[in-house]
Design a protein around this motif. Structure first.
Motif, PDB file in Angstrom:
ATOM      1  N   ALA A  98     -16.714  83.872   8.668  1.00  0.00           N
ATOM      2  CA  ALA A  98     -17.861  83.866   7.760  1.00  0.00           C
ATOM      3  C   ALA A  98     -18.700  82.598   7.889  1.00  0.00           C
ATOM      4  N   VAL A  99     -18.064  81.459   8.064  1.00  0.00           N
ATOM      5  CA  VAL A  99     -18.796  80.200   8.198  1.00  0.00           C
ATOM      6  C   VAL A  99     -19.595  80.201   9.504  1.00  0.00           C
ATOM      7  N   GLU A 100     -18.952  80.649  10.572  1.00  0.00           N
ATOM      8  CA  GLU A 100     -19.634  80.714  11.871  1.00  0.00           C
ATOM      9  C   GLU A 100     -20.797  81.710  11.824  1.00  0.00           C
ATOM     10  N   HIS A 101     -20.587  82.847  11.180  1.00  0.00           N
ATOM     11  CA  HIS A 101     -21.642  83.854  11.044  1.00  0.00           C
ATOM     12  C   HIS A 101     -22.836  83.263  10.273  1.00  0.00           C
ATOM     13  N   ALA A 102     -22.550  82.546   9.187  1.00  0.00           N
ATOM     14  CA  ALA A 102     -23.623  81.931   8.396  1.00  0.00           C
ATOM     15  C   ALA A 102     -24.395  80.907   9.221  1.00  0.00           C
ATOM     16  N   ARG A 103     -23.681  80.126  10.038  1.00  0.00           N
ATOM     17  CA  ARG A 103     -24.351  79.150  10.899  1.00  0.00           C
ATOM     18  C   ARG A 103     -25.263  79.847  11.901  1.00  0.00           C
ATOM     19  N   LEU A 104     -24.762  80.942  12.493  1.00  0.00           N
ATOM     20  CA  LEU A 104     -25.555  81.667  13.481  1.00  0.00           C
ATOM     21  C   LEU A 104     -26.762  82.370  12.854  1.00  0.00           C
ATOM     22  N   LEU A 105     -26.662  82.737  11.579  1.00  0.00           N
ATOM     23  CA  LEU A 105     -27.834  83.287  10.893  1.00  0.00           C
ATOM     24  C   LEU A 105     -28.969  82.262  10.866  1.00  0.00           C
ATOM     25  N   ARG A 106     -28.611  80.986  10.780  1.00  0.00           N
ATOM     26  CA  ARG A 106     -29.620  79.920  10.755  1.00  0.00           C
ATOM     27  C   ARG A 106     -30.073  79.515  12.151  1.00  0.00           C
ATOM     28  N   THR A 107     -29.136  79.466  13.104  1.00  0.00           N
ATOM     29  CA  THR A 107     -29.434  78.867  14.407  1.00  0.00           C
ATOM     30  C   THR A 107     -29.407  79.840  15.581  1.00  0.00           C
ATOM     31  N   GLY A 108     -28.876  81.019  15.359  1.00  0.00           N
ATOM     32  CA  GLY A 108     -28.687  81.973  16.453  1.00  0.00           C
ATOM     33  C   GLY A 108     -29.954  82.707  16.824  1.00  0.00           C
ATOM     34  N   PRO A 109     -29.832  83.637  17.752  1.00  0.00           N
ATOM     35  CA  PRO A 109     -31.009  84.402  18.193  1.00  0.00           C
ATOM     36  C   PRO A 109     -31.535  85.309  17.093  1.00  0.00           C
ATOM     37  N   ARG A 110     -32.798  85.579  17.148  1.00  0.00           N
ATOM     38  CA  ARG A 110     -33.442  86.530  16.229  1.00  0.00           C
ATOM     39  C   ARG A 110     -33.503  87.881  16.919  1.00  0.00           C
ATOM     40  N   SER A 111     -33.249  88.912  16.162  1.00  0.00           N
ATOM     41  CA  SER A 111     -33.296  90.260  16.725  1.00  0.00           C
ATOM     42  C   SER A 111     -34.732  90.749  16.782  1.00  0.00           C
ATOM     43  N   TRP A 112     -35.102  91.404  17.876  1.00  0.00           N
ATOM     44  CA  TRP A 112     -36.427  92.005  17.980  1.00  0.00           C
ATOM     45  C   TRP A 112     -36.454  93.360  17.276  1.00  0.00           C
ATOM     46  N   ALA A 113     -35.276  93.912  17.010  1.00  0.00           N
ATOM     47  CA  ALA A 113     -35.155  95.191  16.303  1.00  0.00           C
ATOM     48  C   ALA A 113     -34.105  95.024  15.202  1.00  0.00           C
ATOM     49  N   PRO A 114     -34.480  94.379  14.088  1.00  0.00           N
ATOM     50  CA  PRO A 114     -33.513  94.095  13.031  1.00  0.00           C
ATOM     51  C   PRO A 114     -32.846  95.367  12.491  1.00  0.00           C
ATOM     52  N   ALA A 115     -31.589  95.205  12.091  1.00  0.00           N
ATOM     53  CA  ALA A 115     -30.811  96.305  11.514  1.00  0.00           C
ATOM     54  C   ALA A 115     -30.269  95.841  10.167  1.00  0.00           C
ATOM     55  N   PRO A 116     -29.914  96.791   9.292  1.00  0.00           N
ATOM     56  CA  PRO A 116     -29.402  96.412   7.968  1.00  0.00           C
ATOM     57  C   PRO A 116     -28.154  95.526   8.042  1.00  0.00           C
ATOM     58  N   GLN A 117     -27.260  95.830   8.970  1.00  0.00           N
ATOM     59  CA  GLN A 117     -26.059  95.023   9.159  1.00  0.00           C
ATOM     60  C   GLN A 117     -26.000  94.583  10.612  1.00  0.00           C
ATOM     61  N   GLU A 118     -26.060  93.268  10.807  1.00  0.00           N
ATOM     62  CA  GLU A 118     -26.051  92.742  12.164  1.00  0.00           C
ATOM     63  C   GLU A 118     -24.825  91.867  12.383  1.00  0.00           C
ATOM     64  N   VAL A 119     -24.412  91.814  13.634  1.00  0.00           N
ATOM     65  CA  VAL A 119     -23.308  90.949  14.030  1.00  0.00           C
ATOM     66  C   VAL A 119     -23.786  90.071  15.180  1.00  0.00           C
ATOM     67  N   PHE A 120     -23.053  88.997  15.372  1.00  0.00           N
ATOM     68  CA  PHE A 120     -23.282  88.141  16.528  1.00  0.00           C
ATOM     69  C   PHE A 120     -22.135  88.357  17.498  1.00  0.00           C
ATOM     70  N   VAL A 121     -22.475  88.489  18.758  1.00  0.00           N
ATOM     71  CA  VAL A 121     -21.480  88.622  19.812  1.00  0.00           C
ATOM     72  C   VAL A 121     -21.561  87.370  20.668  1.00  0.00           C
ATOM     73  N   ARG A 122     -20.417  86.735  20.852  1.00  0.00           N
ATOM     74  CA  ARG A 122     -20.333  85.511  21.653  1.00  0.00           C
ATOM     75  C   ARG A 122     -19.728  85.867  23.008  1.00  0.00           C
ATOM     76  N   ILE A 123     -20.380  85.439  24.079  1.00  0.00           N
ATOM     77  CA  ILE A 123     -19.857  85.629  25.436  1.00  0.00           C
ATOM     78  C   ILE A 123     -19.467  84.258  25.969  1.00  0.00           C
ATOM     79  N   ALA A 124     -18.161  84.039  26.089  1.00  0.00           N
ATOM     80  CA  ALA A 124     -17.661  82.780  26.628  1.00  0.00           C
ATOM     81  C   ALA A 124     -17.991  82.738  28.118  1.00  0.00           C
ATOM     82  N   GLN A 125     -18.541  81.642  28.556  1.00  0.00           N
ATOM     83  CA  GLN A 125     -18.932  81.532  29.964  1.00  0.00           C
ATOM     84  C   GLN A 125     -17.764  81.006  30.788  1.00  0.00           C
TER      85      GLN A 125
END
Length: 146
Positions: A98-125
């Motif tokens: 939840a803390v990481e999700h909240a941080r990504l809401l502030r700093t993560g990518p913005r969706s070009w097609a917003p949805a009611p419930q969104e998730v962030f997917v992290r791809i480890a390089q």
């Protein structure tokens, strides 16, 4: 790399520096045992991981959570016959903290097609490769059409 093929291999730092310059890339994953590719908006996170924002119920989120995927981004100049491509491969996981999700809401990518419930997917390089076309068609004295 083959000698004189016009491409230059990029190191990891060059790849990461190029990834932050473009807003859209492609995720390559498996769909019904076949390769699938989807364009996505993304952002590099502070640890260098690729972060994608998508609908929680999307096929993409369901298909790639816990799977090894490839992520590709590029930039091409068709007139100058130049460009670059970076591919990052690694494990994709839906962010559940939840803390990481909240941080990504502030700093993560913005969706070009917003949805009611969104998730962030992290791809480890785990593996990052890239190459840049240097010289293009002018490399051997052949110039692009005007």
């Amino acid at each position: 790399m083959y000698a004189n093929d016009g491409f230059r291999e990029l190191d990891r730092q060059e790849c990461l520096a190029l990834l932050v310059t473009v807003p859209v890339g492609r995720i390559v994953y498996t769909r019904q045992a076949l390769p699938a590719v989807l364009p996505v908006t993304f952002r590099l996170d502070r640890d260098g991981a690729v972060v994608v924002r998508t609908s929680a119920s999307s096929e993409l989120a369901i298909a790639i959570d816990g799977a090894v995927v490839a992520f590709e981004a590029d930039e091409v100049d068709a007139v100058a016959h130049s460009g670059w491509s970076v591919v990052a491969m690694g494990l994709a996981t839906v962010v559940t903290d939840a803390v990481e999700h909240a941080r990504l809401l502030r700093t993560g990518p913005r969706s070009w097609a917003p949805a009611p419930q969104e998730v962030f997917v992290r791809i480890a390089q785990e593996l990052v490769t890239g190459r840049e076309l240097v010289g293009g068609r002018t490399l051997y004295g052949v110039h692009p059409p005007s």
